[in-house]
Design an enzyme around this catalytic site. Structure first.
Site, PDB file in Angstrom:
ATOM      1  N   ASN A  88      59.457 -42.788 -65.199  1.00 23.98           N
ATOM      2  CA  ASN A  88      59.218 -44.224 -65.405  1.00 23.98           C
ATOM      3  C   ASN A  88      59.596 -44.637 -66.821  1.00 23.98           C
ATOM      4  O   ASN A  88      59.575 -43.838 -67.760  1.00 23.98           O
ATOM      5  CB  ASN A  88      57.755 -44.580 -65.101  1.00 23.98           C
ATOM      6  CG  ASN A  88      56.750 -43.843 -65.977  1.00 23.98           C
ATOM      7  OD1 ASN A  88      56.877 -42.645 -66.207  1.00 23.98           O
ATOM      8  ND2 ASN A  88      55.738 -44.566 -66.462  1.00 23.98           N
ATOM      9  N   MET A  89      59.976 -45.905 -66.958  1.00 26.53           N
ATOM     10  CA  MET A  89      60.386 -46.462 -68.246  1.00 26.53           C
ATOM     11  C   MET A  89      59.821 -47.861 -68.406  1.00 26.53           C
ATOM     12  O   MET A  89      59.926 -48.694 -67.494  1.00 26.53           O
ATOM     13  CB  MET A  89      61.907 -46.505 -68.363  1.00 26.53           C
ATOM     14  CG  MET A  89      62.411 -47.274 -69.585  1.00 26.53           C
ATOM     15  SD  MET A  89      64.204 -47.250 -69.731  1.00 26.53           S
ATOM     16  CE  MET A  89      64.410 -45.584 -70.319  1.00 26.53           C
ATOM     17  N   GLU A  90      59.208 -48.109 -69.564  1.00 26.19           N
ATOM     18  CA  GLU A  90      58.676 -49.435 -69.906  1.00 26.19           C
ATOM     19  C   GLU A  90      59.321 -49.907 -71.203  1.00 26.19           C
ATOM     20  O   GLU A  90      59.768 -49.093 -72.021  1.00 26.19           O
ATOM     21  CB  GLU A  90      57.167 -49.366 -70.067  1.00 26.19           C
ATOM     22  CG  GLU A  90      56.442 -48.901 -68.810  1.00 26.19           C
ATOM     23  CD  GLU A  90      55.032 -48.373 -69.080  1.00 26.19           C
ATOM     24  OE1 GLU A  90      54.384 -47.922 -68.120  1.00 26.19           O
ATOM     25  OE2 GLU A  90      54.590 -48.397 -70.248  1.00 26.19           O
ATOM     26  N   HIS A 101      60.479 -47.668 -62.273  1.00 29.21           N
ATOM     27  CA  HIS A 101      59.547 -46.687 -61.746  1.00 29.21           C
ATOM     28  C   HIS A 101      60.257 -45.339 -61.595  1.00 29.21           C
ATOM     29  O   HIS A 101      61.478 -45.270 -61.463  1.00 29.21           O
ATOM     30  CB  HIS A 101      58.989 -47.152 -60.406  1.00 29.21           C
ATOM     31  CG  HIS A 101      58.148 -48.391 -60.506  1.00 29.21           C
ATOM     32  ND1 HIS A 101      56.891 -48.488 -59.955  1.00 29.21           N
ATOM     33  CD2 HIS A 101      58.381 -49.600 -61.098  1.00 29.21           C
ATOM     34  CE1 HIS A 101      56.378 -49.688 -60.202  1.00 29.21           C
ATOM     35  NE2 HIS A 101      57.274 -50.378 -60.896  1.00 29.21           N
ATOM     36  N   GLU A 103      60.461 -43.193 -59.187  1.00 26.21           N
ATOM     37  CA  GLU A 103      61.232 -43.035 -57.960  1.00 26.21           C
ATOM     38  C   GLU A 103      62.561 -43.786 -58.056  1.00 26.21           C
ATOM     39  O   GLU A 103      63.606 -43.275 -57.628  1.00 26.21           O
ATOM     40  CB  GLU A 103      60.430 -43.540 -56.753  1.00 26.21           C
ATOM     41  CG  GLU A 103      59.178 -42.733 -56.461  1.00 26.21           C
ATOM     42  CD  GLU A 103      57.941 -43.238 -57.197  1.00 26.21           C
ATOM     43  OE1 GLU A 103      56.829 -43.017 -56.677  1.00 26.21           O
ATOM     44  OE2 GLU A 103      58.079 -43.863 -58.281  1.00 26.21           O
ATOM     45  N   CYS A 128      53.719 -46.212 -55.463  1.00 24.70           N
ATOM     46  CA  CYS A 128      53.121 -47.537 -55.300  1.00 24.70           C
ATOM     47  C   CYS A 128      53.883 -48.317 -54.232  1.00 24.70           C
ATOM     48  O   CYS A 128      54.936 -47.890 -53.749  1.00 24.70           O
ATOM     49  CB  CYS A 128      53.150 -48.288 -56.637  1.00 24.70           C
ATOM     50  SG  CYS A 128      54.812 -48.740 -57.185  1.00 24.70           S
ATOM     51  N   CYS A 131      57.590 -49.046 -55.009  1.00 25.05           N
ATOM     52  CA  CYS A 131      58.518 -47.933 -54.801  1.00 25.05           C
ATOM     53  C   CYS A 131      58.729 -47.647 -53.324  1.00 25.05           C
ATOM     54  O   CYS A 131      59.824 -47.283 -52.896  1.00 25.05           O
ATOM     55  CB  CYS A 131      58.016 -46.687 -55.517  1.00 25.05           C
ATOM     56  SG  CYS A 131      58.110 -46.827 -57.311  1.00 25.05           S
TER      57      CYS A 131
END
Length: 293
Positions: A88-90, A101, A103, A128, A131
């Site tokens: 995941n990347m924010e 996300h 996935e 989630c 995804c």
């Protein structure tokens, strides 16, 4: 070897660590070929699922989560037999809808690696709803399996009464081959040519907003992202986010972006321009170069 792998590597069994070390050099692209997978299985005696579960901490080490501090790793099994990391990347200071996300990251890594579908995805946390919907767009959605530390189930068991491309009369699917050769660009610039090639392979059956981003880093390497649209619209993955996620998986520091270009179809119903500029601003990076063709 990238420093992010040092700590999780020390938690692995001695045979797995020894077999992995030669594969995790500076040229590691967050993927294992089928031959490398076979080498790891022979060295450890683990079957496919057990090996992927053991490798998940390495995938999660690629996570960039300054907001949630929640580090998710995923491994997608391509139809070729190759395995692909995702994390995941924010983007600090930006809306959470900019996030990628794990996935999505793993699936994108596989798609950019030439895969036309995935057979199984292994994740360290339950996917989630976002995804699950994204995976329901895939060419292999009806047969895809989701492997968790305590469960192995078909994707469809996570999505009773699902909504997907067929509900909008779309017969195509994400990761199926795309060839939008109507997109034309007269330029010898390698970065623009990379963006053009990626845009021609983007997936946008609902908006026809074919688009791609190409990023060039201080070391000269180029990473691309293609637009991946979704029947539910919101889980669509913008090309800038995909390019950033792909670059980080490849070991790049997003602070070292030197050029960023966005190419998209002038005939599409949507534009990626504002979203791409906002993401670059969050990185404190360069100005976006843009062409609609």
């Amino acid at each position: 070897m990238h420093p992010r792998f040092a700590k999780p590597l020390d938690t692995l069994s001695a045979p797995l660590k020894a077999a992995l070390l030669p594969m995790l050099g500076d040229d590691f692209q967050a993927r294992f070929t089928a031959d490398q997978v076979a080498t790891l299985k022979a060295a450890t005696g683990l079957d496919d699922r057990a090996l992927r579960l053991a490798l998940l901490p390495l995938a999660a080490a690629c996570s960039v989560a300054p907001i949630s501090k929640f580090f998710v790793g995923a491994i997608a099994c391509g139809l070729s037999g190759n395995w692909y990391f995702g994390a995941n990347m924010e983007f600090a200071g930006q809306g959470l809808f900019h996030s990628v996300h794990a996935e999505q990251s793993a699936i994108s890594n596989a798609w950019l690696g030439g895969e036309t579908g995935i057979s199984e995805i292994t994740v360290n946390y339950t996917p989630c709803g976002h995804c699950r919907q994204f995976m329901n767009e895939l060419s292999t959605a009806k047969t895809l399996k989701v492997s968790l530390p305590d469960d192995l189930s078909a994707l469809q068991s996570f999505l009773p009464h699902s909504f997907g491309p067929a509900d909008l009369d779309i017969t195509d699917a994400l990761m199926s081959p795309q060839s939008h050769d109507e997109l034309q660009l007269e330029s010898d610039d390698p970065l623009w040519q990379a963006a053009l090639a990626a845009a021609r392979q983007s997936y946008a059956p609902y908006s026809q907003g074919y688009a791609a981003v190409a990023l060039q880093f201080a070391d000269g390497r180029i990473f691309c992202g293609r637009y991946a649209e979704n029947a539910a619209f919101n889980p669509s993955l913008p090309p800038m986010q995909m390019a950033c996620a792909h670059a980080v998986l490849g070991g790049e520091d997003l602070a070292t972006i030197r050029r960023a270009v966005l190419l998209e179809s002038k005939d599409g119903q949507i534009s990626q321009q504002d979203s791409a500029r906002a993401t670059l601003k969050a990185l404190g990076s360069v100005e976006l170069e843009y062409q609609a063709v």
